[in-house]
Scaffold this active site. Structure first.
Site, PDB file in Angstrom:
ATOM      1  N   GLY A 190      39.149  28.699  46.984  1.00 28.23           N
ATOM      2  CA  GLY A 190      39.599  29.155  48.290  1.00 28.23           C
ATOM      3  C   GLY A 190      39.252  28.172  49.392  1.00 28.23           C
ATOM      4  NE  ARG A 239      49.928  25.949  58.871  1.00 27.84           N
ATOM      5  CZ  ARG A 239      50.225  27.098  59.447  1.00 27.84           C
ATOM      6  NH1 ARG A 239      49.374  28.109  59.385  1.00 27.84           N
ATOM      7  NH2 ARG A 239      51.367  27.260  60.086  1.00 27.84           N
ATOM      8  NE  ARG A 243      39.886  34.117  43.103  1.00 29.65           N
ATOM      9  CZ  ARG A 243      38.897  33.805  43.939  1.00 29.65           C
ATOM     10  NH1 ARG A 243      38.843  32.595  44.474  1.00 29.65           N
ATOM     11  NH2 ARG A 243      37.952  34.681  44.234  1.00 29.65           N
ATOM     12  CB  VAL A 244      37.207  27.739  40.432  1.00 28.11           C
ATOM     13  CG1 VAL A 244      37.563  27.410  38.997  1.00 28.11           C
ATOM     14  CG2 VAL A 244      37.822  26.712  41.371  1.00 28.11           C
ATOM     15  N   GLY A 245      36.138  30.639  41.994  1.00 28.37           N
ATOM     16  CA  GLY A 245      35.562  31.178  43.222  1.00 28.37           C
ATOM     17  C   GLY A 245      34.384  32.081  42.942  1.00 28.37           C
ATOM     18  CB  THR A 246      31.835  33.471  44.962  1.00 32.62           C
ATOM     19  OG1 THR A 246      32.485  33.589  46.232  1.00 32.62           O
ATOM     20  CG2 THR A 246      31.228  32.082  44.833  1.00 32.62           C
ATOM     21  CD  GLU A 274      35.912  51.391  59.434  1.00 36.02           C
ATOM     22  OE1 GLU A 274      36.052  52.629  59.252  1.00 36.02           O
ATOM     23  OE2 GLU A 274      36.376  50.795  60.417  1.00 36.02           O
ATOM     24  CG  MET A 302      38.565  39.027  49.109  1.00 41.79           C
ATOM     25  SD  MET A 302      38.170  38.653  50.830  1.00 41.79           S
ATOM     26  CE  MET A 302      39.488  39.538  51.677  1.00 41.79           C
ATOM     27  CG  ASP A 304      27.411  39.261  46.928  1.00 39.66           C
ATOM     28  OD1 ASP A 304      27.642  40.429  47.268  1.00 39.66           O
ATOM     29  OD2 ASP A 304      28.316  38.390  46.857  1.00 39.66           O
TER      30      ASP A 304
END
Length: 235
Positions: A20, A43, A87-90, A162, A180, A204
């Site tokens: 991301g 961008r 995709r590589v992410g957390t 929320e 996400m 986390d």
């Protein structure tokens, strides 16, 4: 050249990693690839192509969330002929037995996004990973002695939620973690007949509050990248 990517034809490899964060894309290129060239800075969303173990691989930042990754995945496939997207992410764990620094490979992804309901009114389309990519990534991870989990993740539209009631219910149904982007990636891969996978590190735990240190995140991130690259060059 596409709307958001300024690469010329042939500058992007058929296999690509999708972090991301564009600065993570730069880090991956500088740390793991050889003979690197930068093909995109539109961008500030950096894209690079290089070689890994002698084979061409690209890495492209996508931004956060379903709308942003959808833009880049569409253009990479339609304008540049990319065939394998990882995709590589957390992610944030929501199962008690999933620990920080674990690696999660998303077999599928549920979502609170309306992306697929706009395409399939009245239906819940269930996008899935490419099995060959998944198995190669899983094997690469276990060979490194890592704790690799395979299962369902939640692709969320809301980062600052929320209420956690729905997340708790999804945990009761076996969902491993929250991120996400995966639903969008897998759905577009299905639409265009290409291969996709999400390889995630647990940064986390949403319910316990446990977090990794910056040093732990970097170490685990490197291991995840090696898993993804090893899978990409075998495809």
């Amino acid at each position: 050249m596409s709307v958001h990517i300024e690469a010329k034809q042939g500058e992007i490899a058929e296999s690509i990693l999708l972090p991301g964060d564009p600065l993570r894309a730069k880090y991956i290129a500088e740390t793991f690839l050889e003979d690197v060239t930068c093909y995109n800075n539109v961008r500030g969303m950096l894209g690079f192509t290089g070689t890994y173990k002698g084979k061409r691989v690209s890495v492209q930042g996508t931004g956060m969330g379903v709308p942003s990754i959808s833009i880049y995945v569409n253009e990479l496939i339609q304008s540049y002929g990319v065939k394998n997207l990882i995709r590589v992410g957390t992610c944030g764990a929501i199962q008690k037995d999933v620990k920080v620094r674990d690696v999660i490979i998303a077999m599928t992804a549920c979502t609170d996004s309306n992306m697929n309901r706009l395409t399939f009114p009245g239906f819940d389309f269930a996008p899935a990973a490419n099995f060959d990519l998944l198995k190669k990534a899983y094997d690469a991870g276990t060979e490194k002695g890592l704790h690799v989990r395979v299962g369902n993740v939640l692709t969320a539209d809301v980062f600052y939620r929320e209420s956690m009631d729905m997340v708790k219910k999804l945990a009761d149904y076996g969902v491993l973690a929250v991120e996400m982007e995966t639903t969008a990636l897998y759905t577009l891969a299905a639409k265009y007949g290409v291969n996709a996978l999400s390889v995630l590190t647990v940064s986390d735990h949403i319910f316990t509050g446990e977090e990794t240190t910056s040093e732990e995140r970097q170490t685990t991130f490197n291991e995840m990248i090696e898993i993804a690259l090893d899978a990409a060059i075998q495809q």
